[in-house]
Scaffold this active site. Structure first.
Site, PDB file in Angstrom:
ATOM      1  N   LYS A   1       0.925   5.088  12.135  1.00  0.00           N
ATOM      2  CA  LYS A   1       2.329   5.112  12.547  1.00  0.00           C
ATOM      3  C   LYS A   1       2.437   5.768  13.921  1.00  0.00           C
ATOM      4  O   LYS A   1       1.732   6.728  14.218  1.00  0.00           O
ATOM      5  CB  LYS A   1       3.178   5.873  11.528  1.00  0.00           C
ATOM      6  CG  LYS A   1       3.350   5.092  10.223  1.00  0.00           C
ATOM      7  CD  LYS A   1       4.226   5.804   9.241  1.00  0.00           C
ATOM      8  CE  LYS A   1       5.664   5.942   9.639  1.00  0.00           C
ATOM      9  NZ  LYS A   1       6.476   4.731   9.543  1.00  0.00           N
TER      10      LYS A   1
ATOM     11  N   GLU B   1      -8.368   8.200   6.520  1.00  0.00           N
ATOM     12  CA  GLU B   1      -9.177   9.032   7.411  1.00  0.00           C
ATOM     13  C   GLU B   1      -8.325   9.423   8.613  1.00  0.00           C
ATOM     14  O   GLU B   1      -7.752   8.560   9.266  1.00  0.00           O
ATOM     15  CB  GLU B   1     -10.417   8.270   7.888  1.00  0.00           C
ATOM     16  CG  GLU B   1     -11.343   7.824   6.773  1.00  0.00           C
ATOM     17  CD  GLU B   1     -11.090   6.407   6.281  1.00  0.00           C
ATOM     18  OE1 GLU B   1     -10.444   5.612   6.987  1.00  0.00           O
ATOM     19  OE2 GLU B   1     -11.536   6.087   5.171  1.00  0.00           O
TER      20      GLU B   1
END
Length: 189
Positions: free
Chosen positions: A112, A138
């Site tokens: 994002k 991750e």
């Protein structure tokens, strides 16, 4: 191969259990009307949330990171509403959502912009046809400062691509090693 819309995502989640739990719209505020990093269905994707379970890299045991012989002592386990990733370090987490990917679909995850603009990079390998489980996330903190990740808020966006042709062999058919994973899953060979 075409990207799938919000209408398709809602139908697959509600009728086929593709995403559980599922939010049919975009959630931007919590129950106390406090701003969140948004999550839920977007125009052509689904913004997933990060669960409260984190693994943060540590060098306390002077371990070497070896994907073929991974040392669990390389991480410190944390359960919290926030995770502070040390400067230039790395952490693992998992999605709140459990996914069941259809045989004709490949799912790609992107970070994002809220986090990317803070130097926090999210990496997830593609969710292959007929894979299911919680997604291990991750995170890389690329900054020289500590970075904060929020649990139960948006962290990454899943994009769903449907093929014109069904694959001969799916992830489930191959007996993929991460099939059905729950919790934060460490590397396997």
């Amino acid at each position: 191969m075409s990207i799938k819309s919000d209408k398709w995502i809602r139908r697959m989640a509600e009728q086929e259990g593709m995403i559980e739990p599922f939010e049919p719209g975009q959630i931007r505020y919590d129950s106390n009307n406090q701003k969140l990093v948004s999550y839920g269905t977007s125009s052509y994707g689904y913004d997933v949330r990060c669960a409260r379970e984190f693994k943060i890299f540590t060098n306390v045991h002077s371990a070497v990171v070896d994907p073929k012989n991974f040392d669990e002592h390389s991480f410190v386990d944390i359960s919290s509403d926030v995770c502070i990733i040390p400067p230039n370090s790395f952490a693992l987490a998992r999605t709140v959502e459990y996914f069941r990917i259809p045989r004709s679909v490949l799912t790609v995850c992107l970070g994002k912009s809220t986090y990317a603009r803070c130097g926090i990079i999210v990496n997830v390998t593609p969710l292959e046809p007929e894979w299911e489980g919680h997604v291990t996330l991750e995170f890389s903190n690329t900054t020289p400062l500590p970075a904060k990740i929020y649990a139960n808020e948006g962290i990454a966006q899943m994009l769903f691509f449907e093929s014109d042709e069904i694959c001969d062999t799916s992830y489930r058919d191959r007996g993929g090693k991460y099939q059905g994973q729950t919790g934060v899953t460490l590397p396997k060979t």
